[in-house]
Design an enzyme around this catalytic site. Structure first.
Site, PDB file in Angstrom:
ATOM      1  N   SER A  96       0.866  -1.180   0.000  1.00  0.00           N
ATOM      2  CA  SER A  96       0.000   0.000   0.000  1.00  0.00           C
ATOM      3  C   SER A  96       0.903   1.229   0.000  1.00  0.00           C
ATOM      4  O   SER A  96       1.838   1.329  -0.789  1.00  0.00           O
ATOM      5  CB  SER A  96      -0.932  -0.044   1.206  1.00  0.00           C
ATOM      6  N   TYR A 105      -5.274   8.584  -5.961  1.00  0.00           N
ATOM      7  CA  TYR A 105      -4.318   7.550  -5.523  1.00  0.00           C
ATOM      8  C   TYR A 105      -4.683   6.950  -4.161  1.00  0.00           C
ATOM      9  O   TYR A 105      -4.741   5.721  -4.015  1.00  0.00           O
ATOM     10  CB  TYR A 105      -2.933   8.189  -5.469  1.00  0.00           C
ATOM     11  N   LYS A 150      -5.206   2.780  -2.437  1.00  0.00           N
ATOM     12  CA  LYS A 150      -4.307   2.197  -1.448  1.00  0.00           C
ATOM     13  C   LYS A 150      -5.044   1.892  -0.141  1.00  0.00           C
ATOM     14  O   LYS A 150      -4.705   0.938   0.567  1.00  0.00           O
ATOM     15  CB  LYS A 150      -3.121   3.137  -1.190  1.00  0.00           C
TER      16      LYS A 150
END
Length: 296
Positions: free
Chosen positions: A136, A150, A154
């Site tokens: 991650s 983004y 993650k």
């Protein structure tokens, strides 16, 4: 190792190879893969070790991913550890990021970890052994300015990891989620070219780590079966702060979380205050220069 042709993925492959592992590198660019293969082979500890390269996009077609992993297992034997390191990043203000970038990042960063994991999990459960690593990011622990495309991808990996760990723990299969900080990789260099000023200033509040250092920590935590893998004091604090209902590896880890949570929350609030201050200052400077341009 997916995303194994460069950056953290490549360093993880090297670290495992140094410990006598047989490696399968998976990435899209065949030339990069072959170059990385040569580099990794320099670290062999015995003449039986093999580095296998597979060129495939792990985010597009599950059946294709499943087939190439079957082929790899036929050549090198069952997967003992899968490292999901394929990833990409786009930074920018929410309204400036192209809509298809949100879709692409979710495909690469999330589905690109789901597909390979789905392809190996049944065999791991049958064998009653295995490790799955999801790489991650610290941006998967807290959302920051510029990372609206983004960060969610993650964060999604953590949800997957927690649910999967509960399913596979009785089979002696362990999941590790790694939260590397800003790391000196080709991907980070590329991302830095388009970072908004606010994101750059927030990033500068912590140092950039070396990929080799991050890889060593991730491999060590995965081998030990730790659920969380963090780097440095900032990483440790973030892991405690965001532990919530995540699994613990030991009673000691659980006690550390209970004891440190309060004080770390106070420190964290100072950090958040400073980040908000950076964003506010940048906005005011921008407005000033805009109004100055208008008056001219």
């Amino acid at each position: 190792v997916t995303g194994g042709s460069s950056g953290i993925g490549k360093c993880i492959a090297i670290e495992c190879y140094k410990q006598g592992a047989f490696i399968t590198l998976i990435a899209r660019d065949e030339n990069k893969l072959l170059q990385t293969k040569k580099e990794i082979e320099k670290y062999s500890v015995n003449d039986k070790q093999v580095v296998l390269c597979i060129s495939v996009d792990v985010s597009k077609d599950y059946e294709q991913v499943e087939n190439v992993l079957k082929q790899a297992q036929e050549k090198l034997g069952p997967v003992d550890m899968l490292v999901n390191c394929a990833g990409t990043s786009v930074t920018g203000k929410f309204e400036d990021i192209e809509v298809n970038s949100f879709e692409r990042l979710m495909a690469v960063n999330y589905l690109g970890s789901v597909y390979p994991s789905r392809a190996v999990i049944a065999t791991m459960k049958e064998r009653r052994m295995g490790r799955i690593v999801f790489v991650s990011s610290q941006a998967g622990q807290l959302g920051l300015f510029g990372y609206t495309a983004y960060s969610p991808t993650k964060f999604a990996l953590r949800g997957l990891a927690e649910a999967l760990q509960m399913e596979v723990k009785p089979y002696n299969v362990y999941v590790t989620v790694a939260y590397p900080p800003d790391t000196d990789t080709p991907g980070f260099a590329e991302e830095s070219k388009t970072k908004p000023l606010e994101t750059k200033l927030i990033s500068e509040t912590s140092s950039v780590c070396q990929a080799e250092q991050v890889a060593k920590v991730i491999v060590k935590d995965a081998i030990q079966g730790n659920f969380n893998s963090s780097v440095g004091s900032d990483g440790y604090m973030l892991s405690i702060l965001t532990s919530g209902m995540s699994p613990v590896t030991s009673i000691t880890e659980g006690l550390q979380q209970v004891v440190c949570m309060g004080i770390f929350r106070i420190i964290g609030l100072f950090y958040l205050g400073s980040f908000d201050s950076i964003v506010r200052r940048c906005m005011m400077q921008r407005e000033k220069s805009e109004s100055a341009d208008k008056t001219e």
